[in-house]
Every structure is written in structure tokens, then in C-alpha cells.
Write an enzyme that holds these catalytic residues in place. Sequence first.
Site, PDB file in Angstrom:
ATOM      1  CB  SER A   1       7.519  10.196  -4.769  1.00  0.00           C
ATOM      2  OG  SER A   1       8.633  10.367  -5.629  1.00  0.00           O
TER       3      SER A   1
ATOM      4  CE  LYS B   1      20.116   5.048   3.364  1.00  0.00           C
ATOM      5  NZ  LYS B   1      18.659   5.348   3.362  1.00  0.00           N
TER       6      LYS B   1
ATOM      7  CB  CYS C   1      15.953   6.216  -5.529  1.00  0.00           C
ATOM      8  SG  CYS C   1      15.848   7.078  -3.952  1.00  0.00           S
TER       9      CYS C   1
ATOM     10  NE  ARG D   1      -0.785   2.242   9.534  1.00  0.00           N
ATOM     11  CZ  ARG D   1       0.404   2.024  10.083  1.00  0.00           C
ATOM     12  NH1 ARG D   1       0.509   1.826  11.376  1.00  0.00           N
ATOM     13  NH2 ARG D   1       1.499   1.987   9.344  1.00  0.00           N
TER      14      ARG D   1
ATOM     15  CG  HIS E   1      15.524  11.210  -6.968  1.00  0.00           C
ATOM     16  ND1 HIS E   1      14.373  11.713  -6.432  1.00  0.00           N
ATOM     17  CD2 HIS E   1      15.971  10.267  -6.084  1.00  0.00           C
ATOM     18  CE1 HIS E   1      14.120  11.105  -5.271  1.00  0.00           C
ATOM     19  NE2 HIS E   1      15.074  10.220  -5.044  1.00  0.00           N
TER      20      HIS E   1
ATOM     21  NE  ARG F   1      13.222  14.874   0.543  1.00  0.00           N
ATOM     22  CZ  ARG F   1      13.403  13.563   0.415  1.00  0.00           C
ATOM     23  NH1 ARG F   1      13.159  12.955  -0.726  1.00  0.00           N
ATOM     24  NH2 ARG F   1      13.849  12.850   1.425  1.00  0.00           N
TER      25      ARG F   1
ATOM     26  CD  GLN G   1      17.819  12.336  -3.136  1.00  0.00           C
ATOM     27  OE1 GLN G   1      19.013  12.310  -2.893  1.00  0.00           O
ATOM     28  NE2 GLN G   1      16.958  11.487  -2.571  1.00  0.00           N
TER      29      GLN G   1
ATOM     30  CG  ASN H   1      11.747   9.285  -6.965  1.00  0.00           C
ATOM     31  OD1 ASN H   1      11.150   9.889  -7.853  1.00  0.00           O
ATOM     32  ND2 ASN H   1      11.290   9.218  -5.728  1.00  0.00           N
TER      33      ASN H   1
ATOM     34  CB  THR I   1      -0.921   0.015   1.231  1.00  0.00           C
ATOM     35  OG1 THR I   1      -0.096  -0.200   2.384  1.00  0.00           O
ATOM     36  CG2 THR I   1      -1.975  -1.065   1.140  1.00  0.00           C
ATOM     37  N   GLY I   2       2.150   1.150   0.097  1.00  0.00           N
ATOM     38  CA  GLY I   2       3.018   2.330   0.108  1.00  0.00           C
ATOM     39  C   GLY I   2       3.288   2.869  -1.286  1.00  0.00           C
TER      40      GLY I   2
HETATM   41  O1  25A Z   1      13.474   2.324   6.555  1.00  0.00           O
HETATM   42  P1  25A Z   1      13.659   2.771   5.151  1.00  0.00           P
HETATM   43  O2  25A Z   1      14.145   1.650   4.265  1.00  0.00           O
HETATM   44  O3  25A Z   1      14.521   3.969   5.014  1.00  0.00           O
HETATM   45  O4  25A Z   1      12.170   3.175   4.607  1.00  0.00           O
HETATM   46  C1  25A Z   1      11.305   4.164   5.188  1.00  0.00           C
HETATM   47  C2  25A Z   1      10.071   4.414   4.345  1.00  0.00           C
HETATM   48  O5  25A Z   1      10.549   4.828   3.077  1.00  0.00           O
HETATM   49  C3  25A Z   1       9.694   4.288   2.080  1.00  0.00           C
HETATM   50  C4  25A Z   1       8.556   3.524   2.701  1.00  0.00           C
HETATM   51  O6  25A Z   1       7.410   4.427   2.883  1.00  0.00           O
HETATM   52  C5  25A Z   1       9.158   3.201   4.047  1.00  0.00           C
HETATM   53  O7  25A Z   1       8.143   3.038   4.999  1.00  0.00           O
HETATM   54  N1  25A Z   1      10.614   3.548   1.261  1.00  0.00           N
HETATM   55  C6  25A Z   1      11.356   2.458   1.508  1.00  0.00           C
HETATM   56  N2  25A Z   1      12.210   2.188   0.527  1.00  0.00           N
HETATM   57  C7  25A Z   1      12.013   3.158  -0.398  1.00  0.00           C
HETATM   58  C8  25A Z   1      12.602   3.472  -1.651  1.00  0.00           C
HETATM   59  N3  25A Z   1      13.584   2.759  -2.197  1.00  0.00           N
HETATM   60  C9  25A Z   1      11.001   3.985   0.067  1.00  0.00           C
HETATM   61  N4  25A Z   1      10.588   5.013  -0.624  1.00  0.00           N
HETATM   62  C10 25A Z   1      11.185   5.243  -1.814  1.00  0.00           C
HETATM   63  N5  25A Z   1      12.156   4.516  -2.318  1.00  0.00           N
HETATM   64  P2  25A Z   1       6.005   4.285   2.109  1.00  0.00           P
HETATM   65  O8  25A Z   1       5.045   5.190   2.758  1.00  0.00           O
HETATM   66  O9  25A Z   1       6.133   4.384   0.656  1.00  0.00           O
HETATM   67  O10 25A Z   1       5.556   2.786   2.360  1.00  0.00           O
HETATM   68  C11 25A Z   1       5.261   2.309   3.593  1.00  0.00           C
HETATM   69  C12 25A Z   1       4.767   0.877   3.363  1.00  0.00           C
HETATM   70  O11 25A Z   1       5.214   0.119   4.460  1.00  0.00           O
HETATM   71  C13 25A Z   1       4.070  -0.558   5.026  1.00  0.00           C
HETATM   72  N6  25A Z   1       4.273  -0.850   6.400  1.00  0.00           N
HETATM   73  C14 25A Z   1       4.581  -0.024   7.410  1.00  0.00           C
HETATM   74  N7  25A Z   1       4.629  -0.667   8.575  1.00  0.00           N
HETATM   75  C15 25A Z   1       4.335  -1.969   8.294  1.00  0.00           C
HETATM   76  C16 25A Z   1       4.101  -2.091   6.915  1.00  0.00           C
HETATM   77  N8  25A Z   1       3.775  -3.244   6.335  1.00  0.00           N
HETATM   78  C17 25A Z   1       3.669  -4.347   7.121  1.00  0.00           C
HETATM   79  N9  25A Z   1       3.867  -4.322   8.466  1.00  0.00           N
HETATM   80  C18 25A Z   1       4.197  -3.161   9.088  1.00  0.00           C
HETATM   81  N10 25A Z   1       4.386  -3.143  10.428  1.00  0.00           N
HETATM   82  C19 25A Z   1       2.956   0.419   4.812  1.00  0.00           C
HETATM   83  O12 25A Z   1       1.696  -0.159   4.856  1.00  0.00           O
HETATM   84  C20 25A Z   1       3.248   0.877   3.398  1.00  0.00           C
HETATM   85  O13 25A Z   1       2.759  -0.069   2.486  1.00  0.00           O
HETATM   86  P3  25A Z   1       0.582   0.477   5.869  1.00  0.00           P
HETATM   87  O14 25A Z   1      -0.539  -0.462   5.800  1.00  0.00           O
HETATM   88  O15 25A Z   1       1.214   0.725   7.225  1.00  0.00           O
HETATM   89  O16 25A Z   1       0.158   1.859   5.411  1.00  0.00           O
HETATM   90  C21 25A Z   1      -0.913   1.943   4.516  1.00  0.00           C
HETATM   91  C22 25A Z   1      -1.554   3.277   4.616  1.00  0.00           C
HETATM   92  O17 25A Z   1      -1.747   3.613   6.005  1.00  0.00           O
HETATM   93  C23 25A Z   1      -1.487   4.985   6.228  1.00  0.00           C
HETATM   94  N11 25A Z   1      -0.803   5.105   7.507  1.00  0.00           N
HETATM   95  C24 25A Z   1       0.520   5.045   7.682  1.00  0.00           C
HETATM   96  N12 25A Z   1       0.809   5.220   8.993  1.00  0.00           N
HETATM   97  C25 25A Z   1      -0.367   5.380   9.649  1.00  0.00           C
HETATM   98  C26 25A Z   1      -1.405   5.315   8.709  1.00  0.00           C
HETATM   99  N13 25A Z   1      -2.688   5.437   9.059  1.00  0.00           N
HETATM  100  C27 25A Z   1      -2.984   5.632  10.359  1.00  0.00           C
HETATM  101  N14 25A Z   1      -2.042   5.691  11.316  1.00  0.00           N
HETATM  102  C28 25A Z   1      -0.728   5.574  11.005  1.00  0.00           C
HETATM  103  N15 25A Z   1       0.199   5.643  11.977  1.00  0.00           N
HETATM  104  C29 25A Z   1      -0.658   5.480   5.084  1.00  0.00           C
HETATM  105  O18 25A Z   1      -1.257   6.634   4.564  1.00  0.00           O
HETATM  106  C30 25A Z   1      -0.642   4.359   4.074  1.00  0.00           C
HETATM  107  O19 25A Z   1      -1.193   4.781   2.832  1.00  0.00           O
HETATM  108  O1  L14 Z   2      17.403   4.374   1.223  1.00  0.00           O
HETATM  109  O2  L14 Z   2      13.522  10.140   1.680  1.00  0.00           O
HETATM  110  O3  L14 Z   2      16.040   3.736  -0.320  1.00  0.00           O
HETATM  111  O4  L14 Z   2      13.839  10.275  -0.463  1.00  0.00           O
HETATM  112  C1  L14 Z   2      15.203   6.324  -0.493  1.00  0.00           C
HETATM  113  C2  L14 Z   2      14.348   7.537  -0.396  1.00  0.00           C
HETATM  114  C3  L14 Z   2      15.836   6.580   1.912  1.00  0.00           C
HETATM  115  C4  L14 Z   2      14.950   7.816   1.987  1.00  0.00           C
HETATM  116  C5  L14 Z   2      16.351   4.514   0.578  1.00  0.00           C
HETATM  117  C6  L14 Z   2      13.995   9.712   0.628  1.00  0.00           C
HETATM  118  C7  L14 Z   2      15.384   5.646   0.828  1.00  0.00           C
HETATM  119  C8  L14 Z   2      14.867   8.481   0.648  1.00  0.00           C
END
Ligand code: 25A
Ligand code: L14
Length: 339
Positions: free
Chosen positions: A161, A215, A131, A42, A244, A237, A158, A317, A14-15
Site C-alpha cells: 500500500s 530516507k 512511513c 482524471r 510495515h 517489499r 514493507q 503504514n 483519491t490516492g
Molecule cells: O513522489 P513520492 O512522494 O515518492 O510519491 C509517489 C506516490 O506515492 C504515493 C502516492 O500514490 C504518490 O503518487 N505516496 C506519496 N506519499 C506516500 C506515503 N507517505 C505515498 N504512499 C504511501 N505513503 P497514490 O496512488 O497513493 O496517490 C496518488 C494521488 O496523487 C494524485 N495525483 C497524481 N497526479 C496528480 C495528482 N493530484 C493532482 N494533480 C496531479 N497532477 C492522484 O490523483 C492520487 O490521489 P489521480 O486523480 O491522478 O488518480 C486518481 C485515480 O486515477 C487512477 N489513475 C492514476 N493514473 C492514471 C489513472 N487513470 C488513468 N490513467 C492514468 N495514467 C488511479 O487509479 C487513481 O485511483
Molecule cells: O517516501 O513504495 O513516503 O512503499 C513511502 C512509501 C516512498 C515509497 C515515502 C513505498 C514513500 C514507499
Amino acid sequence: MARKEFKVAVVGATGAVGNMMVRVLEERAFPVGELTLLASARSVGKKMSFKGSEIPVQELTENSFAGIQVALFSAGGTISKKFAPIAARAGVVVIDNSSAFRMDPTVPLVVPEVNPEAALSHSGIIANPNCSTIQMVVALKPIQDAVGIRRIVVTTFQAVSGTGMKAIEELKVQVADIAAGREPKRQIYPHQIAFNCFPHIGAFLDNGFSEEEMKMDNETRKIFEDPEIKVCATTVRIPVFYGHSESLNIETRKPISASEARKLLGSAPGVKVIDEPASGGYPIPIQAAGTDDTYVGRIRRDPSVENGLAMWVVADNIRKGAASNAVQIAEMLVARGRL
Ligand code: 25A
Ligand code: L14
């Protein structure tokens, strides 16, 4: 004979990135037999469409991986650290988009245009690079192969998104608030992002660099398998939704002219050269968005060092920087009979 099909899971479906993984699997016609969508509790009850059918999102648990052959993870580093090893032990090939395993020496860090062979030695987990690193190494690969690269100075521009759905929303709401004369609110970023920019992506470290900058530094050496390359990155940013951009200044080991570099890049896999600047011919994020290519332009000699080259590199990205690169890794494993 029927084409082989695979049971595929997307974790974090869903992200921002997970959503795109599902779309890219469909667009690129990856041979999906069955698709499992996993996210946090969620998101249970949500449905996502794939090839004309509506698939319910399930909660990610330790038991989610029975029968799955390949799982694309993008739910952040904490989720990957916990669940990727569980999936790998269940026999799943994990392609992980988080930073959790990228620098683990036992985990290959793969960009299919650059180091596909590295993926073949995996032991259950393959990491997808950052990315900003991916688009940089795609553009530099032909130059590294031809003349060697000694040093890279890079400044990034960057899109929001990369931070996820909530950051996309934050920019939209700030722009609307400012247009309506309201005070913009800030939640995700350290400063207002609408009509602004800041050199701050990830936390700052003791050496003065940000996590994102380090990174780019560490991942580049690992992907090129060249411990000698020096990188100095400044990551910024900017208020763009998708795509990007990067300004690169490189110093090569042997000389190469701008026109030679342009020719090499013109036939490099995954690269499109757009380099007629006088008529507006240079890469821009709104044109790169929605595509899987890495665009290179403004290729010119950098006169400040002996073997210097400057260029401008743009890619989507969320696609090449994340979802599409992960799907391309899976495609490459299928093509080599390794899935
Ligand atoms: O740790 P990192 O690697 O640095 O990554 C940090 C964040 O960066 C994004 C991704 O965010 C990640 O959480 N990301 C990672 N790699 C990336 C990359 N290469 C990157 N972005 C770009 N390039 P994101 O928002 O895109 O995606 C988050 C996803 O993670 C799921 N998730 C979170 N906790 C989880 C989980 N899945 C399973 N188990 C868990 N415990 C998350 O799903 C989403 O798919 P979700 O169900 O938690 O969220 C769905 C919708 O819910 C809303 N929401 C979020 N937080 C809350 C909420 N609603 C109510 N309360 C909240 N606290 C959101 O709007 C979302 O649409
Ligand atoms: O390491 O916030 O893949 O734009 C890439 C997106 C870290 C955060 C990663 C951002 C992420 C970054």
C-alpha cells in the site's frame, strides 16, 4: 462558545493515503468546517463521502487554496514541489506527505510523539516523514531519551500500500492469477510481488543503498536532532497489503536491560507493547492495520554488542506512517493555538 472550525484541503484525495486522510479527519473528529478535495483532472467528477455528505473532487490548480487554512498533501513529490509553496504563500499551513521537503533545513520534519516543538517554527510547510522512519522513531524515542542511541541496524518488511492504489491492485491480481493457474503480470514492481519479496524500495544510489534506506538514515537524525546516530537499513517489499514490520538492533550509549526498555515502552505515547512471544504475543501487520498505534514486541538483549537491544516494530503504514501522523500534526497545532 462554539468550537473553532477550519477550512481543510486534501491534495491527492483519491490516492491510497489521501483517501485515508479523509477517513482519519472524520474518525478523529478533527474540527473541519469545510473540506476541499483536490486531485488531478482524471478524478474530477468523483465524489467522496465525509461525515455523511458527498463531496466532489476538484482539479488541483494554482487557485485552489483561497480561504483554506490547512492542506494535507499526498500527491507525490513533483506535485508537492510545485503546489506546496503556492499554498504556503496563500497563507495555508501545508502538511506534506511527500519526500520533497523532508530534508530541507527550513522545513520541520515532525512526528508528534517525538518532536512536536519542531512544528511550531514552520514557515508554511511541515513535512511528514517516511512511513518506515515514523514507526521506528516512535518506538525508539523513549530509549533515546533514557540512554541515548549510538547505532541502529534495521531491516523492514514493507506492505504494497505504500506504493499506492495501483500496487495494491497489482498484488491482488497476481494472487488471483496464480491461484487460477494463469501467468502473473507485472507492471509497478521490478519483480512478481505475490508469494515473493525483494530488497528494492525506490531507486538504488551510488553508495549501494536504496532511496528508502537513505530516507530512514537521514530522517532519523533530523527528527532526533542527533547528528551522531548511525543507521544501516535494508528495506524489503513483502506481499502484505497494510502494515510495515521492522526488525531493529540498536546499540545504546548507556546500558539498558530488556525489562527496563519494555517498561519505558509500556508508558510511551502512541506505543503498545505486545511481548508474550511463547503464546503468539508479538505484533503482526493484520492486527496493526486500521489503528494509529505503533506496536513493539520481541524486546530482548542483543548479545552481539556491549549495550545491545533487539526488538520488532509494526504499524499501519498508511495510517501512522502517513495519514494519521499528518492529522495528528494538525491536531497538535490546533491544541497549541497555532492554526
Ligand atoms: O513522489 P513520492 O512522494 O515518492 O510519491 C509517489 C506516490 O506515492 C504515493 C502516492 O500514490 C504518490 O503518487 N505516496 C506519496 N506519499 C506516500 C506515503 N507517505 C505515498 N504512499 C504511501 N505513503 P497514490 O496512488 O497513493 O496517490 C496518488 C494521488 O496523487 C494524485 N495525483 C497524481 N497526479 C496528480 C495528482 N493530484 C493532482 N494533480 C496531479 N497532477 C492522484 O490523483 C492520487 O490521489 P489521480 O486523480 O491522478 O488518480 C486518481 C485515480 O486515477 C487512477 N489513475 C492514476 N493514473 C492514471 C489513472 N487513470 C488513468 N490513467 C492514468 N495514467 C488511479 O487509479 C487513481 O485511483
Ligand atoms: O517516501 O513504495 O513516503 O512503499 C513511502 C512509501 C516512498 C515509497 C515515502 C513505498 C514513500 C514507499
